[in-house]
Enzyme design. Structure first.
Site, PDB file in Angstrom:
ATOM      1  N   HIS A   9       0.813  -1.230   0.000  1.00 50.69           N
ATOM      2  CA  HIS A   9       0.000   0.000   0.000  1.00 50.69           C
ATOM      3  C   HIS A   9       0.845   1.279   0.000  1.00 50.69           C
ATOM      4  O   HIS A   9       0.333   2.345  -0.321  1.00 50.69           O
ATOM      5  CB  HIS A   9      -0.934   0.037   1.213  1.00 50.69           C
ATOM      6  CG  HIS A   9      -1.979  -1.040   1.202  1.00 50.69           C
ATOM      7  ND1 HIS A   9      -2.829  -1.235   0.138  1.00 50.69           N
ATOM      8  CD2 HIS A   9      -2.297  -1.991   2.122  1.00 50.69           C
ATOM      9  CE1 HIS A   9      -3.643  -2.262   0.424  1.00 50.69           C
ATOM     10  NE2 HIS A   9      -3.331  -2.737   1.600  1.00 50.69           N
ATOM     11  N   ASP A  45      -3.177 -10.784  -2.176  1.00 50.29           N
ATOM     12  CA  ASP A  45      -3.655 -10.248  -0.883  1.00 50.29           C
ATOM     13  C   ASP A  45      -5.131  -9.868  -1.043  1.00 50.29           C
ATOM     14  O   ASP A  45      -5.572  -9.540  -2.145  1.00 50.29           O
ATOM     15  CB  ASP A  45      -2.809  -9.010  -0.562  1.00 50.29           C
ATOM     16  CG  ASP A  45      -2.991  -8.456   0.839  1.00 50.29           C
ATOM     17  OD1 ASP A  45      -2.064  -8.609   1.647  1.00 50.29           O
ATOM     18  OD2 ASP A  45      -4.053  -7.833   1.105  1.00 50.29           O
ATOM     19  N   HIS A  47      -6.494  -7.252  -0.126  1.00 50.49           N
ATOM     20  CA  HIS A  47      -6.586  -5.825  -0.440  1.00 50.49           C
ATOM     21  C   HIS A  47      -5.918  -5.520  -1.782  1.00 50.49           C
ATOM     22  O   HIS A  47      -4.950  -6.181  -2.159  1.00 50.49           O
ATOM     23  CB  HIS A  47      -5.897  -4.996   0.657  1.00 50.49           C
ATOM     24  CG  HIS A  47      -6.484  -5.196   2.019  1.00 50.49           C
ATOM     25  ND1 HIS A  47      -5.982  -6.104   2.915  1.00 50.49           N
ATOM     26  CD2 HIS A  47      -7.550  -4.612   2.622  1.00 50.49           C
ATOM     27  CE1 HIS A  47      -6.699  -6.065   4.034  1.00 50.49           C
ATOM     28  NE2 HIS A  47      -7.672  -5.176   3.881  1.00 50.49           N
ATOM     29  N   ASP A 135      -4.593 -12.677   4.086  1.00 47.88           N
ATOM     30  CA  ASP A 135      -5.838 -12.136   4.636  1.00 47.88           C
ATOM     31  C   ASP A 135      -7.087 -12.434   3.808  1.00 47.88           C
ATOM     32  O   ASP A 135      -8.171 -11.924   4.106  1.00 47.88           O
ATOM     33  CB  ASP A 135      -5.706 -10.623   4.898  1.00 47.88           C
ATOM     34  CG  ASP A 135      -4.997  -9.876   3.778  1.00 47.88           C
ATOM     35  OD1 ASP A 135      -4.776 -10.473   2.710  1.00 47.88           O
ATOM     36  OD2 ASP A 135      -4.670  -8.686   3.967  1.00 47.88           O
TER      37      ASP A 135
HETATM   38 ZN    ZN Z   1      -4.146  -7.087   2.886  1.00 44.36          ZN
END
Ligand code: ZN
Length: 268
Positions: A9, A45, A47, A135
């Protein structure tokens, strides 16, 4: 393999989402500096891999592919299929699969296989960088996919096979990433990944050593998992056998293929 990495990120000028420095972007930038002409980045992931996508948005030498929970229900709110790279040269260099909340093993594997192998076979990267945030798991407290450890392991194995099939000299850099079920999920997921990358895969039926479980209990007062499996045997339907336009998962895959594949000269 660097399971302390995958901090996808972080942006070029700012920290974001628990990530200060984006090791994935830095590794890719270094590969380009050393003369690489085609690097693929694959992010599974839960995200969106927004920082890496942003870093190489205008750069046709880097193909970023991210499969993640739909931006409408999860941080960072980006990763729409229509995000396909910067105008001009960057067009078609970003791939986003926005999976509906609740997607489980079968849907996750179906989406992966409907998008990733074709792109990598077509792009023929000189290096593959993968980010394996754990995750996506059904026990993860931060997100809403329902993937098991067994499906995570199958994707890790698929990455390994694709590296040997599509990447020059099998050059692979595997990274960790997110993962907030830190007793049950993360250690098992990344242990499988290390084993697979090292050509010494761990049998999912293996019993986890009691010394590790004792250590976990002493530190967390939680009982650690007993085996290297969730006991699932995921099956997935191949995209080539057809799709259902009324199915939400298939709609997500279709949106990505329609937005992106023609930009790369591929059939949607
Ligand atoms: Zn993540």
């Amino acid at each position: 393999m660097n399971f302390a990495g995958g901090l996808h990120h972080a942006m070029p000028g700012s920290a974001s989402g628990f990530c200060i420095y984006n090791d994935a972007s830095l590794a890719i930038a270094r590969l380009l500096e050393l003369g690489a002409e085609r690097v693929a980045y694959l992010d599974v992931d839960v995200h969106h891999g927004d920082g890496v996508q942003a870093a190489f948005w205008d750069d046709p030498r880097v193909l970023t592919i991210s499969l993640h929970e739909h931006p409408g229900t999860l941080f960072p709110g980006t990763g729409w299929p229509e995000e396909t790279g910067g105008p001009g040269e960057g067009e078609g260099s970003a791939v986003n699969v926005a999976l509906p909340a609740g997607t489980g093993d079968d849907g996750w594997l179906r989406a992966f296989h409907a998008v990733v192998p074709e792109l990598l076979r077509h792009f023929r990267p000189q290096v593959l960088v993968t980010q394996h945030g754990a995750d996506t798991h059904f026990e993860d407290p931060l997100a809403h996919l329902a993937v098991s450890l067994d499906a995570q392991r199958l994707v890790q194995e698929a990455c390994h096979s694709l590296v040997h099939e599509c990447v020059e000299d099998g050059r692979w850099l595997a990274l960790g990433g997110g993962g907030y079920a830190v007793v049950d999920v993360v250690p098992r997921s990344w242990t499988h990944l290390v084993g697979i990358a090292a050509h010494a895969p761990v049998d999912p039926e293996s019993v986890i050593p009691s010394s590790w479980r004792d250590e976990v209990y002493a530190r967390t007062r939680q009982l650690g998992p007993g085996r290297m499996t969730d006991g699932r045997t995921p099956a997935w339907r191949s995209w080539e056998d057809g799709y259902d336009p009324a199915d939400r998962l298939d709609q997500a895959v279709l949106a990505t293929r329609r937005a992106l594949f023609p930009l790369r000269g591929m059939l949607p």
